[in-house]
Scaffold this motif. Structure first.
Motif, PDB file in Angstrom:
ATOM      1  N   CYS A  62      -8.837  -8.650 -62.460  1.00 51.80           N
ATOM      2  CA  CYS A  62      -8.512  -8.537 -63.994  1.00 51.80           C
ATOM      3  C   CYS A  62      -9.553  -8.139 -64.722  1.00 51.80           C
ATOM      4  N   HIS A 110      -5.848  -6.183 -66.795  1.00 52.97           N
ATOM      5  CA  HIS A 110      -4.436  -7.109 -66.493  1.00 52.97           C
ATOM      6  C   HIS A 110      -3.483  -6.183 -65.971  1.00 52.97           C
ATOM      7  N   THR A 111      -2.548  -6.730 -65.164  1.00 57.34           N
ATOM      8  CA  THR A 111      -1.292  -5.886 -64.930  1.00 57.34           C
ATOM      9  C   THR A 111      -0.234  -6.739 -65.583  1.00 57.34           C
ATOM     10  N   SER A 135       3.663  -7.976 -66.861  1.00 64.36           N
ATOM     11  CA  SER A 135       5.078  -7.906 -66.689  1.00 64.36           C
ATOM     12  C   SER A 135       5.683  -8.638 -67.663  1.00 64.36           C
ATOM     13  N   CYS A 187       0.237 -11.722 -66.920  1.00 64.99           N
ATOM     14  CA  CYS A 187      -0.512 -11.096 -65.925  1.00 64.99           C
ATOM     15  C   CYS A 187       0.081 -11.265 -64.559  1.00 64.99           C
TER      16      CYS A 187
END
Length: 81
Positions: free
Chosen positions: A16, A21-22, A24, A38
């Protein structure tokens, strides 16, 4: 009550920091407010008053919930009139 549960794997936290960050969607309110999480480090975020992502605190979560209740009350009152 801790809103942000840190992950035990330091490599995912490092991912991250390097790549970002990814996100959702954790929760979507009717007032078009959203709470995100994240998928790697499990940190939670929400949109602040400027539309920027900010770390989710108990105060911001409570503000989102109160705004949601007010919106539902207002729309129900508008439909009955």
């Amino acid at each position: 009550m801790s809103l942000q549960s840190p992950t035990r794997n330091p490599l995912k936290r490092m991912q991250c920091k390097i790549f970002g960050h990814t996100y959702s969607v954790l929760r979507h309110y009717q007032t078009d407010q959203k709470e995100y999480e994240c998928t790697h480090c499990k940190k939670q975020f929400t949109e602040d008053e400027y539309g920027q992502l900010a770390p989710l605190t108990p105060k911001l979560r409570r503000i989102n919930e109160v705004m949601e209740k007010f919106y539902i009350f207002k729309s129900a009152r508008r439909q009955s009139a």
